[in-house]
Design a protein around this motif. Sequence first.
Motif, PDB file in Angstrom:
ATOM      1  N   LYS A  15      40.179   5.548  42.186  1.00 10.41           N
ATOM      2  CA  LYS A  15      41.589   5.174  42.212  1.00 10.41           C
ATOM      3  C   LYS A  15      42.213   5.430  40.847  1.00 10.41           C
ATOM      4  CE  LYS A  15      41.245   3.720  46.446  1.00 10.41           C
ATOM      5  NZ  LYS A  15      41.863   4.470  47.561  1.00 10.41           N
ATOM      6  N   GLY A  67      42.778  -0.386  45.373  1.00 11.51           N
ATOM      7  CA  GLY A  67      43.733  -0.597  46.443  1.00 11.51           C
ATOM      8  C   GLY A  67      43.444  -1.860  47.227  1.00 11.51           C
ATOM      9  N   ASP A  68      44.041  -1.959  48.410  1.00 12.17           N
ATOM     10  CA  ASP A  68      43.922  -3.175  49.208  1.00 12.17           C
ATOM     11  C   ASP A  68      42.485  -3.466  49.623  1.00 12.17           C
ATOM     12  OD1 ASP A  68      46.700  -3.998  49.358  1.00 12.17           O
ATOM     13  OD2 ASP A  68      47.028  -2.207  50.550  1.00 12.17           O
ATOM     14  N   ILE A  87      45.289  -8.388  39.527  1.00 18.24           N
ATOM     15  CA  ILE A  87      45.263  -7.171  40.334  1.00 18.24           C
ATOM     16  C   ILE A  87      45.966  -6.041  39.596  1.00 18.24           C
ATOM     17  CG2 ILE A  87      45.976  -6.106  42.512  1.00 18.24           C
ATOM     18  CD1 ILE A  87      45.987  -8.925  43.744  1.00 18.24           C
ATOM     19  N   PRO A  89      47.200  -2.624  40.678  1.00 19.61           N
ATOM     20  CA  PRO A  89      47.375  -1.928  41.961  1.00 19.61           C
ATOM     21  C   PRO A  89      47.275  -0.412  41.826  1.00 19.61           C
ATOM     22  CG  PRO A  89      49.487  -2.660  41.120  1.00 19.61           C
ATOM     23  CD  PRO A  89      48.460  -3.186  40.168  1.00 19.61           C
ATOM     24  N   ASN A  94      48.717  -1.058  48.335  1.00 19.79           N
ATOM     25  CA  ASN A  94      48.859  -2.162  47.374  1.00 19.79           C
ATOM     26  C   ASN A  94      49.689  -3.307  47.959  1.00 19.79           C
ATOM     27  OD1 ASN A  94      47.562  -0.564  45.213  1.00 19.79           O
ATOM     28  ND2 ASN A  94      49.463   0.605  45.237  1.00 19.79           N
ATOM     29  N   ALA A  97      49.520  -6.915  46.182  1.00 16.92           N
ATOM     30  CA  ALA A  97      50.230  -6.827  44.903  1.00 16.92           C
ATOM     31  C   ALA A  97      51.736  -6.774  45.121  1.00 16.92           C
ATOM     32  CB  ALA A  97      49.759  -5.601  44.125  1.00 16.92           C
ATOM     33  N   THR A  98      52.177  -5.960  46.069  1.00 16.41           N
ATOM     34  CA  THR A  98      53.607  -5.828  46.340  1.00 16.41           C
ATOM     35  C   THR A  98      54.208  -7.146  46.805  1.00 16.41           C
ATOM     36  OG1 THR A  98      53.383  -3.490  46.912  1.00 16.41           O
ATOM     37  CG2 THR A  98      55.324  -4.637  47.762  1.00 16.41           C
ATOM     38  N   HIS A 104      53.564  -1.404  40.544  1.00 12.73           N
ATOM     39  CA  HIS A 104      52.648  -0.259  40.484  1.00 12.73           C
ATOM     40  C   HIS A 104      52.830   0.415  39.128  1.00 12.73           C
ATOM     41  CE1 HIS A 104      50.065   2.784  42.241  1.00 12.73           C
ATOM     42  NE2 HIS A 104      50.918   3.741  41.940  1.00 12.73           N
TER      43      HIS A 104
END
Length: 295
Positions: A15, A67-68, A87, A89, A94, A97-98, A104
């Motif tokens: 990532k 990521g998630d 976190i 992201p 994400n 986090a969002t 981001h």
Amino acid sequence: MRTPRKIAVVAHQRKTLDGGLDELRRRITGAGVDDLIWHEVPKSRKAPKKVRSALENDPDLLVVWGGDGMVQRTLDVVAGSKTPVAIIPAGTGNLLATNLGIPHDLEQAVDIAFNGRRRRIDLGKLAGEHFGVMAGVGFDGAMIHDADRKMKDRLGKLAYVWTGLRHVNGEAATARITVDGVKWFDDEASCVLIGNVGTITGGIKAFDDAEPDDGWLDVGVATAQGALQWARALGTMAVGRSDRSPFVRTTRARHIDVKLQTKMEYELDGGARTKTKRFTAAVQPGAVKICVPRQ
């Protein structure tokens, strides 16, 4: 806030975000920490072992990069511990986090890790695994399964749109759903969602009143079939409340039991799991502490 003196990092090697893991290390060490514990994994399912190892060192803060799926695997281990989680992201969706307001952006995410507030949030638990965003079966589960890593790397969020279009004509399955011991739904459903937050895959606001620290899980059933009905349902979600669609029904509960007529794939926080005919989900109030922006 006092800078945490012992930091543990568990990172997904594949990532990327801004300057990458080298920049993450530079920013963390530049904050004046005394002890940095660093783990990298090639895939999210390898994360739990490294997270457990990190927690054995009793860090002041656990930083998860990915990521998630990576976040879900991490929180599944951290649940019930006192260690706060930050976190970063670096994934495609994400979603957690969002929903928590974590941008981001590497610089801002690291600043939140050190200077943000610690918010204790709920988690859901299904088939022995914790989730922070959602669990789903039917249209949602099939869509997640088909949006594999290579497609997400190429298309990003559009991967979910592309695969979603391929499943709008899928067959509905009979679902019997019990919430807190009371039968709530018994009919054909194209999608069953259990959410801990409001915004789900593709930026869809599925649960308008959901809060990750309210002690409840939100439950949604979509009965839309075919492209036209799905377009109407998603259109309503885009411009108004999801529960105003004639093809959507929602409620909330602490314990949810779902029984399906046929086996279907389910997903947790964007990660595909096996097929099942029955599953139970329950809320775990205040299970973890997450670093979030100060407001």
